[in-house]
Design an enzyme around this catalytic site. Structure first.
Site, PDB file in Angstrom:
ATOM      1  N   ASP A 110       0.840  -1.202   0.000  1.00 18.07           N
ATOM      2  CA  ASP A 110       0.000   0.000   0.000  1.00 18.07           C
ATOM      3  C   ASP A 110       0.874   1.252   0.000  1.00 18.07           C
ATOM      4  O   ASP A 110       0.582   2.232   0.676  1.00 18.07           O
ATOM      5  CB  ASP A 110      -0.930  -0.004   1.216  1.00 18.07           C
ATOM      6  N   LEU A 133     -11.244  -7.574  -0.445  1.00 21.23           N
ATOM      7  CA  LEU A 133     -10.952  -8.939  -0.854  1.00 21.23           C
ATOM      8  C   LEU A 133     -11.447  -9.900   0.223  1.00 21.23           C
ATOM      9  O   LEU A 133     -11.252  -9.672   1.420  1.00 21.23           O
ATOM     10  CB  LEU A 133      -9.447  -9.118  -1.073  1.00 21.23           C
ATOM     11  N   LEU A 157      -2.360  -6.823   2.564  1.00 24.37           N
ATOM     12  CA  LEU A 157      -1.805  -7.322   1.320  1.00 24.37           C
ATOM     13  C   LEU A 157      -0.446  -6.682   1.041  1.00 24.37           C
ATOM     14  O   LEU A 157      -0.169  -5.567   1.473  1.00 24.37           O
ATOM     15  CB  LEU A 157      -2.744  -7.007   0.154  1.00 24.37           C
ATOM     16  N   CYS A 171     -23.274  -6.071   3.686  1.00 23.63           N
ATOM     17  CA  CYS A 171     -22.310  -4.973   3.743  1.00 23.63           C
ATOM     18  C   CYS A 171     -22.926  -3.686   3.200  1.00 23.63           C
ATOM     19  O   CYS A 171     -22.680  -2.593   3.733  1.00 23.63           O
ATOM     20  CB  CYS A 171     -21.034  -5.325   2.981  1.00 23.63           C
ATOM     21  N   CYS A 213     -17.536   7.424   2.600  1.00 19.62           N
ATOM     22  CA  CYS A 213     -17.003   6.339   3.439  1.00 19.62           C
ATOM     23  C   CYS A 213     -16.371   6.907   4.711  1.00 19.62           C
ATOM     24  O   CYS A 213     -15.559   7.836   4.662  1.00 19.62           O
ATOM     25  CB  CYS A 213     -15.974   5.553   2.638  1.00 19.62           C
ATOM     26  N   SER A 229     -14.158   5.634   6.624  1.00 22.09           N
ATOM     27  CA  SER A 229     -12.702   5.484   6.631  1.00 22.09           C
ATOM     28  C   SER A 229     -12.047   6.647   5.898  1.00 22.09           C
ATOM     29  O   SER A 229     -11.034   7.198   6.353  1.00 22.09           O
ATOM     30  CB  SER A 229     -12.307   4.157   5.986  1.00 22.09           C
TER      31      SER A 229
END
Length: 364
Positions: free
Chosen positions: A147, A171, A182, A207, A227, A229
């Protein structure tokens, strides 16, 4: 974390090397390792549509590098394959998250951010993996990411067989849910690739239904501007007033779409000690968090992803949560102590929170 790109060595048994890479990855603490090619044409089209719709908000870096994000060989010349890895981060008691969300006096921090920042750790492990590969192949071209660059990491992980894309755009893995980080190792080695796995979301829309701000505007499509986040981590400006009440007590990130996902019943607790929660930040009182000085904030978040919000962003987020909390004299006093904060951003959100507290008490 990169090396020059000489010609791929000849005379290597790449199938055997791929098996070794999976074994070495497990020894380095990765729960799964897969290998993908670099073809991402459909994902590139999806990315460009997403950017065109403005769903990235103020994350200008999503568009800054053009199609390098979806064309690995343009980011790292010579790239033929991507070794994709995942590492679990779920706390031992993920159920505690619901308890925190249901208590408006506590601050909710996304479970991924409770331990050490994963970026450096994963890149360091990928570097070690590259060194083990080089011990067999000799010098080869590679570059490690976590990332940390324009990489379509979820698409690459999907193509490498690590999971499928859920309707929340995260994912999903049948054996591990979605609570994992990841990382990628771009390489010029012509390794055999893994097959993608099939999707298993079916008709489930939990979700989408649970998202507090309805940021999942359609299956597999996220409007980051809504969102939580994004609002509490990426956004540097004021949080739109109409979204503030929907944030609840979430002060850094949001896990709701993961918490309701049926596949996360299989989520595996982190085995990496560095991902263990620090400083009781998983269930701390809002008034105590709001009282932190900048020095305390920096000291208590050292080496953690929470630093990304910055101190002003942290106070902004906690002020919104305090405004959403039930009325109490303690909350009002905490907010009033910051009413004259040097930051206009903080003052604005404190003023909003105080108005919310007055409204709840029934004052004109």
């Amino acid at each position: 974390m990169s090396a020059p790109a000489p010609s791929p060595p000849a005379g290597i048994d790449y199938a055997a090397l791929a098996a070794d890479i999976r074994r070495w990855g497990a020894e380095l603490g990765f729960q799964q390792v897969g290998i993908a090619d670099v073809r991402l044409a459909e994902d590139e089209a999806h990315l460009l549509d997403w950017l065109q719709a403005g769903y990235h908000g103020s994350m200008d870096y999503m568009a800054r590098h053009g199609v390098k994000r979806s064309r690995p060989a343009e980011l790292q010349p010579g790239t033929l394959r991507v070794i994709s890895v995942r590492m679990n981060y779920a706390p031992a008691d993920i159920g505690e998250a619901w308890s925190v969300l249901r208590d408006p006096t506590l601050g909710y921090v996304s479970r991924y951010a409770l331990g050490r920042d994963y970026h450096k750790l994963i890149r360091s492990r990928l570097q070690k993996l590259a060194e083990r590969i080089a011990a067999v192949t000799g010098p080869f071209g590679y570059r490690a990411f976590a990332d940390s660059a324009p990489v379509l990491e979820k698409a690459l992980a999907r193509n490498a067989g690590l999971g499928w894309t859920g309707k929340h755009t995260l994912l999903l893995n049948r054996e591990a849910g979605s609570y994992f980080f990841l990382g990628e190792l771009y390489t010029d080695l012509p390794l055999p690739v893994d097959a993608p796995v099939s999707a298993h979301c079916g008709r489930c829309t939990r979700c989408i239904d649970v998202c507090p701000t309805q940021a999942i505007v359609a299956p597999y499509k996220l409007d980051a501007r809504r969102c939580i986040s994004y609002l509490t981590i990426e956004r540097r400006e004021a949080i739109p007033p109409e979204l503030r009440p929907l944030i609840g007590n979430r002060i850094f990130g949001c896990d709701d779409c993961q918490l309701v996902c049926p596949w996360n019943r299989y989520a595996q607790a982190a085995t990496e000690p560095d991902f263990a929660p620090r400083h009781a930040l998983g269930s701390s009182r809002l008034v105590e968090l709001f009282a932190w000085s900048e020095e305390e904030f920096l000291a208590r978040t050292e080496g953690m992803a929470i630093r990304r919000a910055g101190y002003e962003g942290w106070l902004r987020n906690v002020a919104v949560a305090l405004g959403n909390a039930p009325y109490s004299g303690e909350v009002v006093a905490a907010l009033q102590a910051r009413a004259d904060h040097p930051s206009a951003l903080v003052r604005e959100h404190v003023a909003w929170a105080l108005e919310e507290q007055r409204r709840k008490r029934g004052q004109p």
